[in-house]
Design an enzyme around this catalytic site. Sequence first.
Site, PDB file in Angstrom:
ATOM      1  N   HIS A  36       0.875  -1.279   0.195  1.00 42.38           N
ATOM      2  CA  HIS A  36       0.188   0.200  -0.084  1.00 42.38           C
ATOM      3  C   HIS A  36       0.917   1.222   0.007  1.00 42.38           C
ATOM      4  O   HIS A  36       0.631   2.161  -0.754  1.00 42.38           O
ATOM      5  CB  HIS A  36      -0.804   0.075   1.276  1.00 42.38           C
ATOM      6  CG  HIS A  36      -1.936  -1.227   1.419  1.00 42.38           C
ATOM      7  ND1 HIS A  36      -2.077  -1.953   2.391  1.00 42.38           N
ATOM      8  CD2 HIS A  36      -3.077  -1.330   0.718  1.00 42.38           C
ATOM      9  CE1 HIS A  36      -2.919  -2.717   1.975  1.00 42.38           C
ATOM     10  NE2 HIS A  36      -3.745  -2.498   1.008  1.00 42.38           N
ATOM     11  N   LEU A 183       3.089  -9.456  -0.541  1.00 41.46           N
ATOM     12  CA  LEU A 183       2.423  -8.532   0.515  1.00 41.46           C
ATOM     13  C   LEU A 183       0.793  -8.634   0.258  1.00 41.46           C
ATOM     14  O   LEU A 183       0.305  -8.275  -0.677  1.00 41.46           O
ATOM     15  CB  LEU A 183       2.989  -7.173   0.650  1.00 41.46           C
ATOM     16  CG  LEU A 183       4.547  -6.996   0.813  1.00 41.46           C
ATOM     17  CD1 LEU A 183       4.817  -5.684   1.552  1.00 41.46           C
ATOM     18  CD2 LEU A 183       5.088  -8.199   2.192  1.00 41.46           C
TER      19      LEU A 183
END
Length: 279
Positions: A36, A183
Amino acid sequence: MEIFKEIKPLKAFLKEKTPAATIGLVPTMGALHHGHLSLIEASKRENALTVSTIFVNPAQFNNPEDLKKYPRTLERDCEMLRQAGCQVVFAPEVTTLYEHEPTVTFDFGTLDKILEGKFRPGHFSGVALVVSKLFHIVNPTTAYFGQKDFQQFKIIEKLVEELKFDLQLKMMPIIREPDGLALSSRNKRLSEPERKKAALLFRSLTEAKKLLIRGEKIFNVKEIVNQNYKSVDGVKLEYFELANIENLSPAETVTNQTILLMAAYVGEVRLIDNLLMEE
Ligand code: PAF
């Protein structure tokens, strides 16, 4: 960093602050990780203002247990965003975005029925619904998404094209752990032994890619991947497919326009990953 929970004050803020400035939007469901943050960094490089949203969207969960167990770490997420230099966070309550049960649904033809869509019916309709809401509320210049959800990106591309959203989309590369695991917020739910086993997804994708480059037949490569999964306890391959990057139709031959896509359960946690042949 400004944090908003309501739509009206957020819109007023954006209107006042950015009459002519560019807005980068990074939609998230929270439980943030470096994947992110790489989207935030890209947005910060390219826009005057970066807005991130944190919202666990019930409409995209076809499994109520999955929705219940989805990690929620709002305070920590806001701190990470603040440190990353994100200027605005929109973290609404469910009732703010959904005043009642949604009645609007999306149909993307075959694109939302294959791969993830086959195993998660209604998922992409829910994604399209919330992303449309966020695009309307934030009105970004550019919106950033991760390559890990490659099919989601294709769906959002279609959404933008069909609904004529006046914005640019950018897909940023997958960020991986040293052992290759992509991830994901879901990784937090893996136990220590499961976390080790989860590297199997990337390992089998890279092995498959090598075999395909050497000219191995698609059918045989699929068989080898299947066998890899069968040899490890506590993992279950849901699908391993080769598709064309344009429309995700099944690839009959391998070119640099082919993507390998995979979904698997490690214990009870469902993970996805992909690898571009041209990467
Ligand atoms: O990729 C995600 O985290 C979600 O699907 C998104 C795009 C934020 C919509 O809820």
